[in-house]
Design a protein around this motif. Structure first.
Motif, short mmCIF file in Angstrom:
data_model
loop_
_atom_site.label_atom_id
_atom_site.label_comp_id
_atom_site.label_asym_id
_atom_site.label_seq_id
_atom_site.Cartn_x
_atom_site.Cartn_y
_atom_site.Cartn_z
N THR A 33 43.74 41.23 47.66
CA THR A 33 44.36 40.80 46.42
C THR A 33 43.79 41.61 45.25
O THR A 33 42.58 41.84 45.17
N ALA A 35 43.84 41.56 41.13
CA ALA A 35 44.20 40.85 39.91
C ALA A 35 44.52 41.86 38.81
O ALA A 35 43.82 42.86 38.66
N LYS A 74 48.11 39.96 41.83
CA LYS A 74 47.99 38.62 41.26
C LYS A 74 47.93 38.74 39.74
O LYS A 74 46.98 39.30 39.21
N THR A 76 47.20 37.71 36.04
CA THR A 76 46.27 36.81 35.37
C THR A 76 46.02 37.31 33.95
O THR A 76 46.43 38.42 33.60
N LEU A 81 39.85 38.03 34.38
CA LEU A 81 39.67 39.02 35.44
C LEU A 81 38.28 38.96 36.07
O LEU A 81 38.14 38.72 37.28
N PHE A 90 39.86 36.78 43.64
CA PHE A 90 40.49 38.08 43.86
C PHE A 90 39.50 38.98 44.60
O PHE A 90 38.29 38.78 44.53
N ILE A 93 39.81 43.91 40.79
CA ILE A 93 40.52 43.76 39.51
C ILE A 93 40.90 45.15 39.01
O ILE A 93 40.16 46.11 39.20
#
Length: 274
Positions: A33, A35, A74, A76, A81, A90, A93
């Motif tokens: 993932t 972010a 994702k 945000t 973060l 996450f 980032i």
């Protein structure tokens, strides 16, 4: 994202050596993932189809393919973060300034030069500004980003000089600050240089770039405990440089001025306010 960019990323195949570096848990999952606060075109933004795209998402997606992984974006807020990364919400980032205080718990793979720039409406009398010449103006910035401290420093300078005060206003993202300039709510928006340059070039009848300073890098942030993931992703990003993906994406997104192909680790400024 243009069709050419889509086709470019689609050509990337799994690299067995890089895939072997991926931590077992993530390899088993088949994805990681990332972010992102997609509010800074052309670095990261939401396209007309509602998908997160831009230079950084496309570059990291290509790196993920080399790792044999899908990348799940994702969305945000900017100020969520690093806390989200520390809380393990996450895996990585995207597109955040590599600063000293952030390196305490986060490793940064530095992939793009950045800096700060100030944007104003074309109707603003000044054509050039420096941080010390903001006295009497209102300035928008992204809450929690480096410009928050820079605006505070500019305000302090004006106060010490006995000049008119600087009025700083925090926004959730740079797009909101730029819209506030457009509506006349504020005089200027102070943000990361690539996004400010992009908006000024895209809308020259509406905006002008008043100041630009190239400084420290953008990094992809990885939790300091996740060294295997960090090293695998870094190897994949370096492979994107070797195979030409990186420079092609730079060209497609108009970012050749900000090239930083070494993919160095934690090479941001020592002073968090730099």
């Amino acid at each position: 994202m243009g069709k050419g960019t889509e086709d470019l990323v689609a050509t990337v195949d799994r690299d067995p050596e890089i895939a072997a570096m991926v931590p077992r848990e993530i390899a088993k999952r088949g994805s990681f993932t990332a972010a992102v606060n997609p509010s800074s075109p052309p670095i990261k933004f939401v396209d007309d189809s509602g998908d997160i795209t831009g230079f950084t998402p496309e570059l990291v997606t290509a790196a993920g393919k080399l790792m044999g992984l899908d990348v799940v974006m994702k969305q945000t807020s900017f100020d969520a973060l690093i806390p989200g990364l520390e809380a393990r919400r996450f895996d990585v980032i995207l597109s955040i300034n590599d600063l000293a205080d952030r390196r305490e718990k986060t490793d940064f793979i530095d992939y793009l030069q950045t800096g700060t720039a100030i944007l104003g409406a074309t109707s603003l009398p000044q054509d050039e500004l420096t941080p010390k010449k903001l006295c009497g103006l209102s300035v928008g910035y992204v809450r929690g980003n480096v410009q928050q401290d820079l605006v505070a420093a500019a305000a302090e300078h004006c106060a010490e000089a006995g000049a008119k005060r600087v009025t700083g206003t925090a926004f959730q993202d740079i797009n909101a600050a730029i819209l506030a300039v457009q509506s006349g709510q504020i005089d200027t928006a102070w943000g990361d240089a690539p996004s400010i340059s992009y908006n000024a070039e895209k809308n020259p009848k509406r905006y002008k770039e008043l100041y630009r300073e190239i400084s420290g890098p953008y990094g992809v942030g990885v939790n300091k405990q996740d060294t295997e993931l960090r090293d695998a992703l870094r190897a994949a990003l370096r492979k994107c440089v070797e195979n030409g993906i990186y420079r092609k994406l730079l060209k497609d997104y108009g970012l050749t001025d900000y090239e930083l192909p070494d993919m160095s680790l934690n090479k941001g400024p020592a002073d968090e306010h730099a």
